[in-house]
Scaffold this motif. Structure first.
Motif, PDB file in Angstrom:
ATOM      1  N   LYS A   1       0.729  -1.317   0.040  1.00 28.95           N
ATOM      2  CA  LYS A   1       0.136  -0.138   0.150  1.00 28.95           C
ATOM      3  C   LYS A   1       0.803   1.244  -0.052  1.00 28.95           C
ATOM      4  O   LYS A   1       1.044   1.878   0.900  1.00 28.95           O
ATOM      5  CB  LYS A   1      -0.969   0.153   1.304  1.00 28.95           C
ATOM      6  CG  LYS A   1      -1.572  -1.272   1.580  1.00 28.95           C
ATOM      7  CD  LYS A   1      -2.710  -1.541   0.457  1.00 28.95           C
ATOM      8  CE  LYS A   1      -3.467  -2.787   0.766  1.00 28.95           C
ATOM      9  NZ  LYS A   1      -4.462  -3.117  -0.394  1.00 28.95           N
ATOM     10  N   SER A   2       1.318   1.603  -1.253  1.00 32.97           N
ATOM     11  CA  SER A   2       2.226   2.824  -1.330  1.00 32.97           C
ATOM     12  C   SER A   2       1.674   3.739  -1.990  1.00 32.97           C
ATOM     13  O   SER A   2       2.195   4.917  -1.690  1.00 32.97           O
ATOM     14  CB  SER A   2       3.587   2.097  -1.885  1.00 32.97           C
ATOM     15  OG  SER A   2       3.408   1.796  -3.169  1.00 32.97           O
ATOM     16  N   GLY A   3       0.680   3.719  -2.524  1.00 36.93           N
ATOM     17  CA  GLY A   3      -0.032   4.976  -3.202  1.00 36.93           C
ATOM     18  C   GLY A   3      -0.716   5.790  -2.353  1.00 36.93           C
ATOM     19  O   GLY A   3      -1.129   5.622  -1.366  1.00 36.93           O
ATOM     20  N   GLU A   4      -0.924   6.974  -2.965  1.00 34.77           N
ATOM     21  CA  GLU A   4      -1.777   8.122  -2.280  1.00 34.77           C
ATOM     22  C   GLU A   4      -2.563   8.663  -3.164  1.00 34.77           C
ATOM     23  O   GLU A   4      -2.090   8.875  -4.661  1.00 34.77           O
ATOM     24  CB  GLU A   4      -0.842   9.233  -1.673  1.00 34.77           C
ATOM     25  CG  GLU A   4      -0.101   8.734  -0.336  1.00 34.77           C
ATOM     26  CD  GLU A   4       0.675   9.733   0.306  1.00 34.77           C
ATOM     27  OE1 GLU A   4       0.362  11.011  -0.094  1.00 34.77           O
ATOM     28  OE2 GLU A   4       1.475   9.610   1.184  1.00 34.77           O
ATOM     29  N   LYS A   5      -3.575   8.969  -2.886  1.00 25.25           N
ATOM     30  CA  LYS A   5      -4.547   9.921  -3.788  1.00 25.25           C
ATOM     31  C   LYS A   5      -5.626  10.545  -2.962  1.00 25.25           C
ATOM     32  O   LYS A   5      -5.968  10.335  -1.730  1.00 25.25           O
ATOM     33  CB  LYS A   5      -5.574   8.974  -4.641  1.00 25.25           C
ATOM     34  CG  LYS A   5      -6.221   7.992  -3.976  1.00 25.25           C
ATOM     35  CD  LYS A   5      -6.984   7.260  -4.943  1.00 25.25           C
ATOM     36  CE  LYS A   5      -8.434   8.124  -5.482  1.00 25.25           C
ATOM     37  NZ  LYS A   5      -9.260   7.174  -6.204  1.00 25.25           N
ATOM     38  N   GLY A   6      -6.255  11.772  -3.512  1.00 29.25           N
ATOM     39  CA  GLY A   6      -7.311  12.436  -2.841  1.00 29.25           C
ATOM     40  C   GLY A   6      -8.536  11.617  -2.808  1.00 29.25           C
ATOM     41  O   GLY A   6      -9.113  11.096  -4.083  1.00 29.25           O
TER      42      GLY A   6
ATOM     43  N   MET B   1      -5.246  15.260  -5.517  1.00 31.21           N
ATOM     44  CA  MET B   1      -4.771  15.074  -4.257  1.00 31.21           C
ATOM     45  C   MET B   1      -5.622  15.679  -3.311  1.00 31.21           C
ATOM     46  O   MET B   1      -5.085  15.553  -1.872  1.00 31.21           O
ATOM     47  CB  MET B   1      -3.308  15.469  -4.165  1.00 31.21           C
ATOM     48  CG  MET B   1      -2.209  14.642  -4.940  1.00 31.21           C
ATOM     49  SD  MET B   1      -2.251  12.948  -4.541  1.00 31.21           S
ATOM     50  CE  MET B   1      -1.814  12.676  -2.903  1.00 31.21           C
ATOM     51  N   THR B   2      -6.996  16.044  -3.662  1.00 29.79           N
ATOM     52  CA  THR B   2      -7.814  16.856  -2.879  1.00 29.79           C
ATOM     53  C   THR B   2      -8.680  15.758  -2.104  1.00 29.79           C
ATOM     54  O   THR B   2      -9.333  14.981  -2.841  1.00 29.79           O
ATOM     55  CB  THR B   2      -8.510  18.074  -3.378  1.00 29.79           C
ATOM     56  OG1 THR B   2      -7.399  18.776  -3.900  1.00 29.79           O
ATOM     57  CG2 THR B   2      -9.739  18.583  -2.591  1.00 29.79           C
ATOM     58  N   HIS B   3      -8.999  15.607  -0.929  1.00 31.00           N
ATOM     59  CA  HIS B   3      -9.988  14.917  -0.228  1.00 31.00           C
ATOM     60  C   HIS B   3     -11.066  15.923   0.043  1.00 31.00           C
ATOM     61  O   HIS B   3     -11.288  17.069   0.070  1.00 31.00           O
ATOM     62  CB  HIS B   3      -9.640  14.521   1.198  1.00 31.00           C
ATOM     63  CG  HIS B   3      -8.223  13.732   1.172  1.00 31.00           C
ATOM     64  ND1 HIS B   3      -7.898  12.621   0.675  1.00 31.00           N
ATOM     65  CD2 HIS B   3      -6.977  14.191   2.121  1.00 31.00           C
ATOM     66  CE1 HIS B   3      -6.706  12.352   0.563  1.00 31.00           C
ATOM     67  NE2 HIS B   3      -6.019  13.151   1.614  1.00 31.00           N
ATOM     68  N   VAL B   4     -12.194  15.060  -0.210  1.00 38.06           N
ATOM     69  CA  VAL B   4     -13.729  15.658  -0.112  1.00 38.06           C
ATOM     70  C   VAL B   4     -14.379  14.933   0.746  1.00 38.06           C
ATOM     71  O   VAL B   4     -14.551  13.487   0.461  1.00 38.06           O
ATOM     72  CB  VAL B   4     -14.431  16.057  -1.583  1.00 38.06           C
ATOM     73  CG1 VAL B   4     -15.818  16.663  -1.395  1.00 38.06           C
ATOM     74  CG2 VAL B   4     -13.601  16.808  -2.548  1.00 38.06           C
ATOM     75  N   VAL B   5     -14.997  15.239   1.698  1.00 39.55           N
ATOM     76  CA  VAL B   5     -15.987  14.585   2.660  1.00 39.55           C
ATOM     77  C   VAL B   5     -17.268  15.156   2.461  1.00 39.55           C
ATOM     78  O   VAL B   5     -17.673  16.274   2.623  1.00 39.55           O
ATOM     79  CB  VAL B   5     -15.301  14.849   4.129  1.00 39.55           C
ATOM     80  CG1 VAL B   5     -16.004  13.937   5.254  1.00 39.55           C
ATOM     81  CG2 VAL B   5     -13.871  14.493   4.361  1.00 39.55           C
ATOM     82  N   LEU B   6     -18.277  14.200   2.409  1.00 39.08           N
ATOM     83  CA  LEU B   6     -19.642  14.487   2.210  1.00 39.08           C
ATOM     84  C   LEU B   6     -20.330  13.815   3.466  1.00 39.08           C
ATOM     85  O   LEU B   6     -20.339  12.606   3.675  1.00 39.08           O
ATOM     86  CB  LEU B   6     -20.023  14.138   0.917  1.00 39.08           C
ATOM     87  CG  LEU B   6     -19.686  14.530  -0.209  1.00 39.08           C
ATOM     88  CD1 LEU B   6     -18.471  13.522  -0.743  1.00 39.08           C
ATOM     89  CD2 LEU B   6     -20.284  14.891  -1.458  1.00 39.08           C
ATOM     90  N   THR B   7     -21.313  14.658   4.248  1.00 42.12           N
ATOM     91  CA  THR B   7     -21.756  14.101   5.308  1.00 42.12           C
ATOM     92  C   THR B   7     -23.057  14.198   5.116  1.00 42.12           C
ATOM     93  O   THR B   7     -23.817  14.922   4.458  1.00 42.12           O
ATOM     94  CB  THR B   7     -21.382  14.549   6.455  1.00 42.12           C
ATOM     95  OG1 THR B   7     -22.116  15.795   6.792  1.00 42.12           O
ATOM     96  CG2 THR B   7     -19.785  14.713   6.714  1.00 42.12           C
TER      97      THR B   7
END
Length: 213
Positions: A37-42, A170-176
């Motif tokens: 598990k070396s990858g990163e992404k938003g 690389m942007t995280h978006v959180v939807l609640t």
């Protein structure tokens, strides 16, 4: 009843050895999983379900970003009229790292004005798109947007298309919010459903500062 003089049974050498061997195997298995598990992404992250904790979890992530000195932002689609603890904290102490926009005017049964609710939701979405498009902002929390989508205050297809096609890598978006659309759940990278087992409202206890807001 256990007295203060009682103590746990003494571990035998064989028990300790078995425990050490078991934990060593668990660590080896875990290390093997993590090695791949070396990858990163938003990420597109959804917090939904009938239980409490959806917004609270989202704000917990925002505080983590702040601790890592990662620029972030919050757009509130429903609770904008509320004077919440998280709003006070973020705007008073962390305004340099976290932009905060309270766009909603309360739940639909409070405003009783659909046109006003739709206008507020659309204004919130325009601000959200502006923030998400900014690659310097690492996380954007869209608090209670699922409610706005459920009541068709926003065009669901437009929101899904934007998240799929325009969100920076690389942007995280959180939807609640409750009742996340199946299409949003399918698009998301991380989905958590908060289940409700017991709630003080059912016992006649109102929402309280520090717990609900």
């Amino acid at each position: 009843m256990t007295s203060e003089n009682d103590s746990a049974p003494e571990e035998k050498p064989d028990d300790l050895a078995r425990h050490a061997t078991k934990m060593a195997k668990k660590k080896a298995a875990r290390d093997k999983i993590m090695a791949g598990k070396s990858g990163e992404k938003g990420l597109i992250i959804v917090h939904t379900g009938s239980g409490k904790g959806k917004s609270s979890s989202g704000f917990g992530m925002i505080l983590r970003c702040i601790a890592h000195e990662m620029p972030c932002a919050v757009v509130q689609f429903i609770k904008g009229a509320w004077d919440t603890g998280e709003r006070r904290l973020l705007t008073t102490h962390f305004g340099d790292l976290c932009q905060f926009y309270a766009m909603g005017e309360g739940f639909t049964w409070e405003t009783q004005d659909r046109e006003r609710d739709v206008a507020a939701a659309k204004a919130g979405w325009e601000k959200a798109k502006e923030l998400i498009r900014n690659p310097e902002i690492r996380m954007v929390l869209l608090d209670e947007i699922n409610i706005a989508l459920r009541y068709d205050y926003l065009d669901r297809d437009e929101v899904l298309a934007f998240l799929r096609d325009e969100k920076p890598e690389m942007t995280h978006v959180v939807l609640t919010g409750r009742n996340a659309a199946p299409e949003l759940i399918e698009l998301a990278d991380l989905v958590t459903e908060m289940g409700q087992i017991k709630h003080p409202f059912r016992s006649g206890i109102k929402g309280q500062a520090g717990v609900e807001f």
